[in-house]
Design a protein around this motif. Structure first.
Motif, short mmCIF file in Angstrom:
data_model
loop_
_atom_site.label_atom_id
_atom_site.label_comp_id
_atom_site.label_asym_id
_atom_site.label_seq_id
_atom_site.Cartn_x
_atom_site.Cartn_y
_atom_site.Cartn_z
N HIS A 229 -23.05 -65.55 -28.83
CA HIS A 229 -21.72 -66.13 -28.87
C HIS A 229 -21.78 -67.61 -29.19
CE1 HIS A 229 -22.04 -68.31 -24.96
NE2 HIS A 229 -22.88 -67.34 -24.65
N THR B 71 -19.89 -62.00 -29.89
CA THR B 71 -18.69 -62.60 -30.48
C THR B 71 -19.14 -63.66 -31.47
OG1 THR B 71 -18.55 -64.01 -28.52
CG2 THR B 71 -17.04 -62.16 -28.63
N THR B 72 -18.98 -63.39 -32.75
CA THR B 72 -19.39 -64.31 -33.80
C THR B 72 -18.63 -63.96 -35.08
OG1 THR B 72 -21.22 -65.06 -35.22
CG2 THR B 72 -21.36 -62.83 -34.35
N ILE C 63 -17.11 -56.62 -26.58
CA ILE C 63 -16.72 -57.68 -27.51
C ILE C 63 -15.52 -58.39 -26.88
CG2 ILE C 63 -15.79 -58.17 -29.81
CD1 ILE C 63 -17.30 -55.67 -30.80
N GLU C 64 -15.71 -59.66 -26.56
CA GLU C 64 -14.63 -60.39 -25.89
C GLU C 64 -14.10 -61.52 -26.77
OE1 GLU C 64 -16.19 -61.07 -21.78
OE2 GLU C 64 -14.59 -59.64 -21.27
N GLY C 65 -14.40 -62.78 -26.41
CA GLY C 65 -13.77 -63.93 -27.03
C GLY C 65 -12.95 -64.58 -25.93
N SER D 232 -16.99 -68.10 -27.38
CA SER D 232 -16.29 -67.78 -28.62
C SER D 232 -17.15 -66.81 -29.43
CB SER D 232 -16.07 -69.07 -29.40
OG SER D 232 -17.30 -69.64 -29.82
N ALA E 250 -13.93 -65.13 -32.49
CA ALA E 250 -13.40 -63.90 -33.09
C ALA E 250 -14.36 -63.31 -34.12
CB ALA E 250 -12.07 -64.20 -33.74
N ASN E 251 -14.60 -62.00 -33.99
CA ASN E 251 -15.44 -61.30 -34.97
C ASN E 251 -14.66 -61.01 -36.24
OD1 ASN E 251 -18.13 -60.59 -33.63
ND2 ASN E 251 -16.67 -59.98 -32.08
N ILE F 230 -13.39 -53.75 -26.13
CA ILE F 230 -13.05 -54.95 -26.90
C ILE F 230 -11.88 -55.62 -26.17
CG2 ILE F 230 -12.35 -55.87 -29.14
CD1 ILE F 230 -13.37 -53.15 -30.33
N PRO G 275 -10.74 -59.40 -25.78
CA PRO G 275 -10.63 -60.86 -25.83
C PRO G 275 -9.56 -61.36 -24.86
CG PRO G 275 -9.53 -59.88 -27.72
CD PRO G 275 -10.25 -58.76 -27.02
N HIS H 44 -9.48 -60.41 -33.30
CA HIS H 44 -10.65 -59.91 -34.04
C HIS H 44 -10.23 -59.21 -35.33
CE1 HIS H 44 -13.53 -60.79 -30.88
NE2 HIS H 44 -12.82 -60.11 -29.99
#
Length: 612
Positions: A322, A429-430, A450-452, A460, A462-463, A496, A498, A511
C-alpha cells in the motif's frame, strides 16, 4: 573469445578471490566460525566494510550454525547484517542456520542497490513468543502445560512472567490465538485474545510444568489439546528492513522468527521474494513464527514480486502492499500544509495527488518543494510540506494527499496462503497493476482484502487494474466476520471495503477494474464476494463448489454484496448444485449497474455495510 585475466589479490585475508567483476569473501577469515555460539556481528561488519561498490561481492558462509548477539553497550536493538549505501553485495548462506539472541534485527538495507540475501534460515534461541497447551477448562480456572525449558517462566506475586535472553515480560493480551493441536490451524470462530484477560489473573504452579490460571473473562471456551500462543512483544523491530533501496532479492530463505514484520519494504524500488517464507519451526514443536506480517511494503515503486512462498504462524497478514494517505491537519498558506506524522513517507520532488475527503478521487498533482518536521514539547507531531505551485483555495483540513511517485505493482504467484496464521491473506491497494495467480488460499479470514483507508490506518490507495486468476480458494473464512465486529477477519472470500462510502446511485466509485476469473472457490458458507465502490468489477468463469468442512455462520448470507459499484459483470460461472445461494444484494446502485447470469439481484436499503 578473449579470455578474461584472473587476478589474485593478496591481502591480509586469504579469503579474497578477486576477478575483474567479483570478489568472494569467506566469513571464516573474519574470525567467525560455524558452531561455538560466538558472536558473528563483528565479522559481518568487518566483511561489509571491505566491500567495493564497483565490484560484485559475495560474503560466503560455509554451511553451519552462526550466532548473532546484541552488544552489551547497545541500548536499542542490534542489526545482524547492517548494510548502508552498499551496492552489488550477495550474502550467501549455503544452507546455514543464523541464530539470533535478544532484541535484534536480521538485516537493514538502507539506500542499497543490487543486494541479494539467499540460502539460509533464521531463528531465535529464545523467541519473544511462547506457547501453552490447554489441559483442563472449568468456569473457575484453566490448566495449561507450558514447557519451561523452551519457554522459561516464573510466577511472582501470583502473576506469570516469561523469561528470555535479557528480558522478563508478561503476556500481551491483544493478539494471542488458539490453534488446533492436530492441524495446527487457527481454531474455527476464534479471533484475537480468545482467552480474554486470563493471563492477567492469578496463576498457580501445580508441578510438572502445569500452571493453573484462575478466573478471567474469555471470548471462547477452548478445548483440551488446543494450543495458545503467548506474545511478549509487539512491533519491536522488523526482520529484514529494506529502506530507500533498489533491486533487492530475497531467495531461498526460511525465517522462523522475527520481532515484527518478517520483511518490510519502505520507499524502495523492485523487491523480489522467491521461496522466502516466514514459517513455523516444526522441529521445535511450535505453532508460531514471527510477531507481525510476513511481508509489508509501504510507498514502494517498481515491481514487488512474491513467488513460491508459504508462510505459517505469523501474528498478522501474509502480505500488505500500500501507499500512505497523508491527512491535512492545517492549511498554512497557498503553498503549505501541515500533516500528521504519516507524512514521513514523502520526499522533496515527489508528485502528490490531492484528494478531497468527500469524493476520495485522485485530482490535481502537486510537487513537493520542502518538508520539515513539526514538534510540540520536543515530540514529533507532524510535517510541514510546501509545494512548488499554488494549492486550490478550497482545500481544507480532512482532505488528503497520496504519493504518486511511490506506487508499486504486485505479482504474486505460486504461494500457499494458509489458516495457520492470524487474520487475512493478501492486502493490496495500489494504482499499479496487480496480478494474483496460481496460488492456493486456505485462510482463517478473508483471502484477499482490498481497502483504501482514510479513517484508521490511512493506507492508500485506489486500485485501477487487479487480476485475480487461476487460484484455488478452499474453506476460507473459518474466522471471518460473524456479527459485524471490525476486528473479525473479513466478510467474504474476497472483500473489497474502502473507507469511501457511497451515498447515492451517482457516487463515483473509489476502485476500478478488479477482475476475478478462472478461479476455484470451495466454500462451506454463502459469501463469495463483498465489494464497495468499484467500477469495472468482474466475477467470470469461476467454479464454485460447496463443502461441508465447517458449519455456516457468517453474517453475510448472500453470495454477493455490492454497495455503490458500477459496471459489474457476474457471468459464465460454474456452480455446484449443492451451492444453493443465488442472491446478489445491491445498494446505492441501479439495476442497470450489474449484469448477471445464474443469480438473483435484490435491491436493499439500509443494509449493514460498514464495520463498527
Amino acid at each position: 573469445m578473449r579470455n578474461k585475466a584472473l587476478i589474485v589479490s593478496v591481502t591480509v585475508f586469504s579469503a579474497y578471490l578477486t576477478t575483474a567483476a567479483q570478489t568472494i569473501l569467506q566469513i571464516t577469515d573474519f574470525n567467525c566460525k560455524a558452531g561455538g555460539r560466538n558472536n558473528c556481528v563483528p565479522a559481518v561488519q568487518a566483511a561489509l566494510a571491505t566491500c567495493n561498490d564497483n565490484d560484485s561481492t559475495i560474503i560466503m558462509f560455509p554451511k553451519g550454525r552462526y550466532d548473532f548477539w546484541p552488544s552489551s553497550e547497545n541500548q536499542g536493538f542490534e542489526v545482524g547484517f547492517d548494510l548502508k549505501e552498499k551496492k552489488n553485495v550477495i550474502i550467501e548462506g549455503n544452507g546455514s542456520e543464523f541464530i539470533f539472541h535478544g532484541n535484534m534485527q536480521i538485516a537493514m538495507l538502507d539506500e542499497c542497490e543490487q543486494v541479494t540475501l539467499r540460502n539460509f534460515s533464521v531463528d531465535w534461541e529464545r523467541p519473544y513468543i511462547s506457547q501453552a497447551e490447554i489441559l483442563h477448562v472449568t468456569d473457575g480456572y484453566i490448566d495449561m502445560k507450558i514447557d519451561s525449558e523452551k519457554y522459561p517462566y516464573v510466577i511472582e506475586k501470583g502473576k506469570i512472567l516469561f523469561v528470555g535472553e535479557g528480558w522478563k515480560l508478561p503476556v500481551i493480551l491483544t493478539y494471542n490465538n488458539l490453534f488446533d493441536q492436530v492441524t495446527k490451524e487457527i481454531v474455527s470462530q476464534s479471533w484475537d485474545a480468545p482467552l480474554g484477560d486470563t493471563f492477567e489473573q492469578e496463576a498457580e504452579y501445580l508441578g510438572n510444568d502445569i500452571v493453573r490460571f484462575y478466573g478471567g473473562k474469555r471470548q471462547v471456551t477452548p478445548s483440551p489439546g488446543n494450543i495458545v500462543t503467548l506474545f511478549h512483544a509487539r512491533y519491536m523491530t522488523n526482520g529484514i528492513h529494506i529502506r530507500k533501496s533498489k533491486n533487492t532479492v530475497l531467495q531461498n530463505l526460511v525465517i522462523y522468527h522475527a520481532l515484527s514484520h518478517g520483511v518490510l519494504g519502505e520507499m524502495s524500488e523492485n523487491i523480489t521474494m522467491d521461496n522466502t517464507s516466514m514459517t513455523v519451526n516444526e522441529a521445535k514443536g511450535r505453532v508460531f513464527s514471527i510477531v507481525a506480517d510476513a511481508s509489508h511494503f509501504l510507498n514502494c515503486k517498481g515491481v514487488i514480486k512474491v513467488e513460491n512462498c508459504a508462510h505459517t504462524g505469523m501474528g498478522d497478514d501474509f502480505i500488505n502492499v500500500h501507499g500512505r494517505n497523508v491527512i491535512i491537519q492545517k492549511v498554512e498558506d497557498r503553498h503549505t500544509i501541515v500533516t500528521n506524522i504519516k507524512g514521513y513517507c514523502n520526499q522533496i520532488g515527489d508528485e502528490m495527488w490531492l484528494l478531497r475527503q468527500n469524493k476520495a478521487q485522485r485530482g490535481e498533482i502537486y510537487i513537493i518543494e520542502t518538508i520539515t518536521p513539526v514538534y510540540q514539547d520536543q515530540k514529533l507531531i507532524g510535517y510541514r510540506i510546501s509545494f512548488k505551485t499554488d494549492l486550490p483555495e478550497d482545500i481544507k483540513p480532512g482532505d488528503f494527499f497520496e504519493n504518486k511517485t511511490w506506487t508499486a505493482s504486485l505479482e504474486l504467484r505460486g504461494c500457499r496462503i494458509l489458516k495457520r496464521h492470524r487474520a487475512r491473506g493478501i492486502l493490496v491497494t495500489t494504482p499499479q497493476k496487480v496480478v494474483i495467480e496460481n496460488n492456493y488460499f486456505r485462510t482463517a479470514g478473508t483471502a484477499i482484502l482490498i481497502e483504501g483507508d482514510i479513517d484508521h490506518w490511512f493506507e492508500s490507495g485506489a486500485n485501477t487494474n487487479v487480476q485475480i486468476r487461476n487460484n484455488v480458494f478452499e474453506d476460507c473464512l473459518t474466522s471471518g466476520n460473524r456479527d459485524g465486529d471490525r476486528w473479525q477477519w473479513g466478510d467474504a472470500v474476497i472483500t473489497i471495503t474502502p473507507s469511501h462510502k457511497p451515498t447515492s446511485e451517482k457516487t463515483e466509485p473509489y476502485h476500478q477494474n478488479i477482475w476475478i476469473y478462472n478461479n476455484t472457490f470451495k466454500v462451506f458458507d454463502a459469501p463469495l464476494l463483498r465489494a464497495r465502490s468499484v467500477r469495472g468489477l468482474r466475477f467470470t468463469n469461476n467454479e464454485v463448489l460447496k463443502t461441508t468442512s465447517y458449519q455456516p455462520y457468517l453474517w453475510q448470507k448472500s453470495a454477493f454484496l455490492f454497495d455503490g459499484c458500477r459496471d459489474v459483470l457476474i457471468w459464465d460461472n460454474h456452480l455446484d448444485v449443492n451451492y444453493i445461494t443465488r442472491d446478489v444484494l445491491i445498494e446505492h446502485m441501479k439495476r442497470s449497474d450489474i449484469k448477471t447470469k445464474g443469480f438473483k439481484v435484490i435491491s436493499v436499503k439500509g443494509m449493514k455495510t460498514y464495520l463498527n
